[in-house]
Design an enzyme around this catalytic site. Structure first.
Site, PDB file in Angstrom:
ATOM      1  N   ASP A 141       0.834  -1.201   0.000  1.00 55.65           N
ATOM      2  CA  ASP A 141       0.000   0.000   0.000  1.00 55.65           C
ATOM      3  C   ASP A 141       0.868   1.251   0.000  1.00 55.65           C
ATOM      4  O   ASP A 141       0.567   2.235   0.669  1.00 55.65           O
ATOM      5  CB  ASP A 141      -0.916  -0.019   1.230  1.00 55.65           C
ATOM      6  CG  ASP A 141      -2.004   1.048   1.182  1.00 55.65           C
ATOM      7  OD1 ASP A 141      -2.348   1.483   0.078  1.00 55.65           O
ATOM      8  OD2 ASP A 141      -2.482   1.452   2.253  1.00 55.65           O
ATOM      9  N   CYS A 201     -23.312  -4.851   1.729  1.00 55.63           N
ATOM     10  CA  CYS A 201     -22.334  -3.778   1.909  1.00 55.63           C
ATOM     11  C   CYS A 201     -22.845  -2.457   1.344  1.00 55.63           C
ATOM     12  O   CYS A 201     -22.614  -1.385   1.922  1.00 55.63           O
ATOM     13  CB  CYS A 201     -20.987  -4.158   1.288  1.00 55.63           C
ATOM     14  SG  CYS A 201     -21.035  -4.484  -0.493  1.00 55.63           S
ATOM     15  N   CYS A 205     -23.757   0.995   4.041  1.00 57.41           N
ATOM     16  CA  CYS A 205     -22.802   2.112   4.029  1.00 57.41           C
ATOM     17  C   CYS A 205     -23.445   3.387   4.586  1.00 57.41           C
ATOM     18  O   CYS A 205     -24.444   3.870   4.037  1.00 57.41           O
ATOM     19  CB  CYS A 205     -22.292   2.356   2.614  1.00 57.41           C
ATOM     20  SG  CYS A 205     -21.113   3.729   2.521  1.00 57.41           S
TER      21      CYS A 205
END
Length: 355
Positions: A141, A201, A205
């Site tokens: 990352d 999901c 949110c």
């Protein structure tokens, strides 16, 4: 089969074995062809869904063309490492208690960048002992790398509708890392998607940042707002943040595949400083020296004390009103940071509405 191809087969098997010994939950190998992902990535940038994350756009094609980022690269070794620590306070309980601070579970322990990078370096050294000097570079990352796309191609899982990688055996509570290499290793088969018709999901949110399956508008994402955004958080989104002061795990908490998530075996990811069950008021009382001391070696350290206070001020503004919370906010009405003062003033106005 030639001796060289046999050696590469054996080396690939060794790499996976060494990876497991180093604490990786899974290791896969793929090539550099991200041509299928490139148009999607370009469209995401064109829609400005990356918000203020300029680094997502500024590297041109290097993110989707690994050999342009590291010349000579022909294979990517992709790894995952589980991070969910044992004995962590239940996330839902923390979010339901507005006096507490919710911190994304990946950030409760030591900074994953350092942990994964050191293990990937060790894995590379293991390879060099057998294969001799070879070209490689490790990533966690930390560069223009399409981690999820590479991990999917390498057989580690599939991209969920929330855009995170999902594994049938490990859910999504894990970090990803890569070794770009010039070794002609045999490749693994990609994994097909298994989200089906599920929209859990998307539905959960808090800010409706998942604007379509497999597409997130980062400008609405709480992880972006609390970590990546350095400026003022848009006022219309502040009430939706609740007590999430660093990141957001809602899309992962609701995902059925996380029934199969594995607890980490890594001591580095165990909870530090009670961050899984700590009050907003206590965190807001930290001065910069305390923040730097407590967050040294944590992923949270990189956002800095001012942004940390900004986030906590929003959490305090969303908390159930109490004299203790009002007093905490008023203590920073004259904070040196204009950003903090602005969010403190907003929080106090929120409480004034309910008096």
């Amino acid at each position: 089969m030639s001796q060289s191809s046999y050696n590469m087969e054996k080396l690939a098997a060794d790499i996976k074995r060494w990876g497991k010994e180093l604490g990786f939950g899974q290791v896969g190998i793929t090539d550099t062809d991200l041509s299928a992902a490139e148009p999607r990535h370009r469209e995401w940038i064109a829609q400005n869904f990356h918000g203020a994350m300029d680094y997502m756009a500024k590297h041109g094609n290097k993110r989707t063309r690994p050999a342009e980022l590291v010349p000579g690269t022909i294979r990517i070794i992709s790894v995952r490492m589980d991070y969910m620590a044992p004995k962590v306070r239940d996330s839902e309980e923390v979010m339901q208690d507005s006096s507490l601070a919710f911190i994304s579970r990946y950030a409760l322990g030591r900074d994953y960048h350092k942990v994964l990078r050191s293990r990937l370096q060790k894995l590379s050294e293991n390879i060099a002992e057998v294969a001799g000097p070879f070209g490689y570079r490790v990533f966690t990352d930390s560069a223009p790398v399409l981690e999820v796309e590479l991990a999917q191609k390498a057989g580690l899982g599939w991209r969920g509708k929330h855009t995170l990688l999902l594994s049938r055996n490990a859910g999504s509570w894990f970090f990803l890392g890569e070794i770009y290499t010039d070794l002609p290793l045999p490749m693994d088969e990609p994994i097909a998607g298994h989200c089906g018709k599920c929209t859990a999901c998307i539905d959960v949110c808090p800010t409706q940042a998942i604007v379509a399956p497999y597409q997130v508008d980062a400008r609405r994402c709480i992880s972006y707002l609390t970590i990546e955004l350095k400026d003022s958080i848009p006022e219309d989104l502040r009430p939706l943040i609740g007590n999430r002061v660093y990141g957001c795990d809602d899309c992962q908490l609701t995902c059925p595949w996380n029934r199969f998530a594995q607890l980490t075996q890594q001591a580095d990811f165990r909870v530090r400083h009670g961050l899984d069950n700590i009050s907003l008021v206590e965190l807001f009382s930290w001065n910069e020296a305390t923040f730097q001391e407590k967050m040294a070696g944590s992923a949270i350290y990189r956002i800095g004390h001012v942004q940390w206070l900004r986030n906590i001020a929003v959490g305090l503004g969303n908390a159930a009103s109490s004299p203790e919370i009002i007093q905490a906010l008023e203590s920073r009405l004259n904070d040196p940071s204009e950003l903090v003062r602005e969010h403190v003033a907003w929080a106090l106005r929120q409480h004034a509405k309910h008096r």
